[in-house]
Design a protein around this motif. Structure first.
Motif, short mmCIF file in Angstrom:
data_model
loop_
_atom_site.label_atom_id
_atom_site.label_comp_id
_atom_site.label_asym_id
_atom_site.label_seq_id
_atom_site.Cartn_x
_atom_site.Cartn_y
_atom_site.Cartn_z
N LYS A 1 20.41 -30.45 -30.38
CA LYS A 1 20.57 -31.24 -31.60
C LYS A 1 19.54 -30.75 -32.62
N ILE A 2 20.06 -30.27 -33.74
CA ILE A 2 19.18 -29.73 -34.78
C ILE A 2 19.45 -30.51 -36.06
N ASN A 3 18.39 -30.87 -36.75
CA ASN A 3 18.57 -31.56 -38.03
C ASN A 3 18.80 -30.52 -39.14
N PRO A 4 20.01 -30.54 -39.74
CA PRO A 4 20.30 -29.51 -40.75
C PRO A 4 19.42 -29.61 -41.99
N GLU A 5 18.77 -30.78 -42.18
CA GLU A 5 17.91 -30.95 -43.36
C GLU A 5 16.65 -30.09 -43.26
N ASN A 6 16.07 -30.04 -42.06
CA ASN A 6 14.73 -29.45 -42.01
C ASN A 6 14.41 -28.65 -40.73
N GLU A 7 15.40 -28.47 -39.86
CA GLU A 7 15.09 -27.74 -38.63
C GLU A 7 15.81 -26.38 -38.53
N ILE A 8 16.36 -25.94 -39.65
CA ILE A 8 17.05 -24.64 -39.68
C ILE A 8 16.68 -23.91 -40.95
N LEU A 9 16.46 -22.63 -40.81
CA LEU A 9 16.31 -21.80 -42.02
C LEU A 9 17.19 -20.57 -41.89
N PRO A 10 18.26 -20.47 -42.71
CA PRO A 10 19.06 -19.24 -42.68
C PRO A 10 18.21 -18.04 -43.14
#
Ligand SMILES: Cc1ncc(COP(=O)(O)O)c(C=O)c1O
Length: 402
Positions: A109-118
């Motif tokens: 489970k990853i929070n798309p707001e702040n736990e991913i950087l393309p």
């Protein structure tokens, strides 16, 4: 005419004697030109002389991306308002698609707001992560053998790469007990890469649990580089699915191999907000967003059905069978249970090392395969064959070496 040419050459010579040379940075002297960049030049030179070389060295997917993904890219590119600079951390819809992809395939489970950087490919991520966490003289644990960029980037920054061995007799796994006995006080980052390139060793939950415990105990950021998660690997595994992983680990992933879009430069880094923010700070000073049609078409790629991965792997499986035959002919040893886009094989004793077999095949048969030593000394007795070539070519190779 000849005299004229000589006069011109003389003038050039005088100019070059007079010309002052601006010294390159110290960082440049700490690294070498990327092995494949040099090797491709050599192969091209042979080509210019009319000598064709079959290149089985490089992991550049030769198969097309999914049809609908190519169509999406071209139709988005025809829109008029998609050509400007973009947000520094990618559009939300892209991050959301990455989060859903991680949930579906890795159960993370990853929070798309702040736990991913393309990222513009995971290779760029290696640089951004290193810049975000390493100061001069910090130490970085780097597997031997490994993707060469981990060590090069550390050297460019002035950090100190410290090798840890992945040994054949230890099944290409790190010996964390042994590593724990060493002085780790200056180590900030440990690079791991499972499914492993070049050895093809698969990830497993026990290894990831041990790595997370090791990271927490020694206050080290464990960076798992995971671009081969979908290639010849049915057991998709992310280090972030391990308990407490977000405390001490981040993970890179990439669509270069999973969707055959290496040229688009699309990857991402996943992890705790505080780590992602630091990497984002560096990246925002280096790139001005990613081309919007690429971001939007990547969303289509991430949504693609499981059958895509199955079909892709069926093609690689067919190719791999031929590579095994080639390796049998060369009396090399290899594992049939490896993952990723390459076959890693031990050369027979009659060759001094993998370089010697690689040179022999290039000279005698005009076939290029990668000597394992370029990934580190533990790879010296090995070679790596890429699966990014069609079966016809593999059959040609087979006939040539018979
Ligand atoms: C282990 C490993 N990490 C990272 C990369 C870079 O992949 P990308 O195309 O996402 O930059 C490669 C590419 O060959 C690789 O083998």
């Amino acid at each position: 005419m000849e005299d004229l040419l000589n006069l011109k050459d003389l003038a050039n010579l005088k100019f070059s004697i007079k010309m002052k040379q601006i010294q390159s940075s110290k960082a440049v002297n700490t690294i070498q030109e990327y092995y494949f960049s040099k090797k491709l030049n050599e192969i091209n030179e042979l080509k210019n002389k009319g000598i064709n070389v079959i290149n089985l060295g490089i992991g550049n997917p030769d198969l097309p991306p999914p049809q609908q993904v190519m169509k999406a890219l071209s139709s988005f590119a025809l829109e008029e308002d998609v050509h400007g600079y973009q947000t520094y951390k990618g559009i939300f819809e892209l991050r959301d698609a990455f989060a859903k992809w991680y949930k579906k395939y890795f159960n993370v489970k990853i929070n798309p707001e702040n736990e991913i950087l393309p990222l513009m490919g995971s290779k760029a991520g290696i640089m951004h992560i290193s810049l975000a966490f390493l100061d001069k003289d910090d130490e970085v644990l780097i597997p031997n053998p490994a993707y060469p960029a981990y060590a090069s980037v550390a050297k460019i920054i002035g950090a100190k790469p410290v090798s840890y061995n992945l040994k054949e007799e230890n099944n290409w796994l790190p010996d964390l007990q042994e590593l724990s006995k060493t002085n780790l006080s200056k180590v900030k980052i440990m690079w791991v890469n499972y499914p492993n390139m070049p050895t093809g060793k698969k990830a497993n939950k026990t290894l990831f649990k041990e790595l997370i415990d090791f990271g927490i105990e020694n206050n080290i950021l464990i960076c798992n580089d995971n671009p081969y998660s979908f290639i010849l690997n049915e057991d998709y595994l992310s280090i972030l699915s391990t308990e407490n992983a977000f405390e001490t680990a981040i993970e890179l992933n990439s669509l270069s191999k999973s969707h055959n879009i290496a040229g688009w430069r699309m990857g991402a880094v996943f992890g705790n907000e505080k780590y992602i923010n630091a990497i984002q700070k560096i990246q925002s000073n280096m790139i001005s967003g990613m081309f919007l049609p690429v971001q939007k078409a990547t969303i289509e790629a991430l949504k693609i059905d499981d059958t895509w991965y199955k079909n892709l792997n069926n093609i690689y499986k067919e190719r791999r069978k031929l590579v095994w035959k080639i390796l049998d002919k060369l009396n090399c040893e290899y594992s049939k249970s490896s993952s990723g886009m390459f076959v890693w094989a031990k050369v027979p004793n009659k060759y001094k090392d993998g370089y010697e077999l690689s040179d022999y095949l290039l000279e005698k048969h005009r076939i290029f395969i990668t000597p394992g030593g370029i990934f580190g000394s533990e790879g010296n007795r090995f070679i790596r064959i890429s699966l990014c070539t069609d079966t016809t070519t593999f059959n040609t190779v087979l006939n040539k070496i018979c």
